[in-house]
Design a protein around this motif. Structure first.
Motif, PDB file in Angstrom:
ATOM      1  N   TYR A  56     -20.473  96.386 -50.459  1.00 29.49           N
ATOM      2  CA  TYR A  56     -19.051  96.654 -50.243  1.00 29.49           C
ATOM      3  C   TYR A  56     -18.363  96.775 -51.600  1.00 29.49           C
ATOM      4  O   TYR A  56     -18.043  95.782 -52.246  1.00 29.49           O
TER       5      TYR A  56
ATOM      6  N   TYR B 150     -12.028  92.659 -45.647  1.00 20.85           N
ATOM      7  CA  TYR B 150     -13.211  92.845 -46.489  1.00 20.85           C
ATOM      8  C   TYR B 150     -14.240  91.741 -46.245  1.00 20.85           C
ATOM      9  O   TYR B 150     -15.422  92.012 -46.021  1.00 20.85           O
TER      10      TYR B 150
ATOM     11  N   ILE C  97     -20.557 101.215 -49.540  1.00 20.50           N
ATOM     12  CA  ILE C  97     -19.241 101.356 -48.916  1.00 20.50           C
ATOM     13  C   ILE C  97     -18.187 101.280 -50.012  1.00 20.50           C
ATOM     14  O   ILE C  97     -18.247 100.404 -50.874  1.00 20.50           O
TER      15      ILE C  97
ATOM     16  N   VAL D 197     -13.729 102.020 -50.919  1.00 19.66           N
ATOM     17  CA  VAL D 197     -12.385 102.336 -50.454  1.00 19.66           C
ATOM     18  C   VAL D 197     -11.874 103.663 -51.013  1.00 19.66           C
ATOM     19  O   VAL D 197     -10.921 104.240 -50.496  1.00 19.66           O
TER      20      VAL D 197
ATOM     21  N   GLN E  20     -15.812  91.977 -42.709  1.00 22.98           N
ATOM     22  CA  GLN E  20     -16.759  93.094 -42.616  1.00 22.98           C
ATOM     23  C   GLN E  20     -18.076  92.756 -43.309  1.00 22.98           C
ATOM     24  O   GLN E  20     -19.159  93.001 -42.768  1.00 22.98           O
TER      25      GLN E  20
ATOM     26  N   THR F 257     -14.687 103.223 -46.481  1.00 23.08           N
ATOM     27  CA  THR F 257     -14.425 101.992 -45.738  1.00 23.08           C
ATOM     28  C   THR F 257     -14.004 102.254 -44.296  1.00 23.08           C
ATOM     29  O   THR F 257     -14.341 101.482 -43.391  1.00 23.08           O
TER      30      THR F 257
END
Length: 224
Positions: free
Chosen positions: A74, A148, A93, A95, A151, A118
């Motif tokens: 992430y 965040y 992943i 943003v 997830q 995301t």
């Protein structure tokens, strides 16, 4: 910490011409990173040089030692850190749509890697290991931090590794906010426990910000 903050304010370099649009009013973490990448900026000094080598050495060793078959990260950024990685299967992943595009172009043809924004993560996407590397202290908004963390832990099957600071502390740079994320884990994901801690050998030095970091490795495992 307060003296470090004061010293940091005095030593902050001017933003380079290629990132001039970042002088615009800060509109949030998503906006900052998208403008940064679209302006030609990168993931930051921690993704290069000796810090990147240190992180890659530890992570590659962990993946091999624990027979990790898949990694989901992430905050994949521009993929600079990933270029040093040895992961059997990887999902990145981010943003920033621009960062996702950069990674897809750089790793085109590599079927072991895939990248998603995301907001477009395929349902059911998981990994043996979930990674958060130099990201948590960039999550300025409480709601963004909450989503965040949920997830990341919801998609982890065996391990979660976080490379970050772990203290509640505002910072002079608008895109940095230190958080005591271990407190959130204890309160919201008690089924995960801290298995080990690895100190960064290059602790933050205000006189050498490019080659030092306030982050360390925190390794969590799912309780049986």
């Amino acid at each position: 910490m307060l003296e470090t903050v004061k010293a940091l304010i005095k030593s902050m370099p001017a933003i380079g011409p290629q990132l001039a649009n970042l002088r615009n009013p800060f509109k949030g973490s998503w906006d900052y990173w998208e403008r940064r990448y679209s302006a030609g900026g990168n993931s930051g000094d921690g993704s290069y040089g000796r810090l990147a080598e240190f992180k890659a050495g530890f992570l590659n060793g962990f993946v091999e030692e624990h027979h990790v078959s898949s990694v989901i990260e992430y905050g994949s950024g521009d993929g600079a850190q990933l270029r040093l990685a040895r992961y059997p299967n990887y999902t990145g992943i981010d943003v920033s749509p621009t960062a996702v595009k950069i990674c897809r172009e750089h790793f085109t043809g590599d079927s072991s890697k895939r990248f998603f924004h995301t907001d477009a993560i395929p349902e059911g996407t998981t990994g043996d290991l979930a990674l958060s590397i130099d990201v948590i202290y960039h999550l300025i908004e409480d709601a963004v931090f909450e989503v965040y963390m949920r997830q990341m832990f919801d998609s982890a099957q065996r391990f979660v590794i976080v490379y970050s600071s772990d203290i509640d502390q505002d910072w002079p740079k608008k895109h940095v906010r230190h958080r005591q994320f271990t407190k959130w884990i204890a309160e919201n994901r008690p089924e995960w426990s801290l298995q080990s801690f690895v100190k960064n050998p290059y602790p933050f030095d205000v006189a050498d910000q490019r080659n030092t970091s306030f982050a360390d490795f925190y390794i969590f495992g799912h309780r049986a």
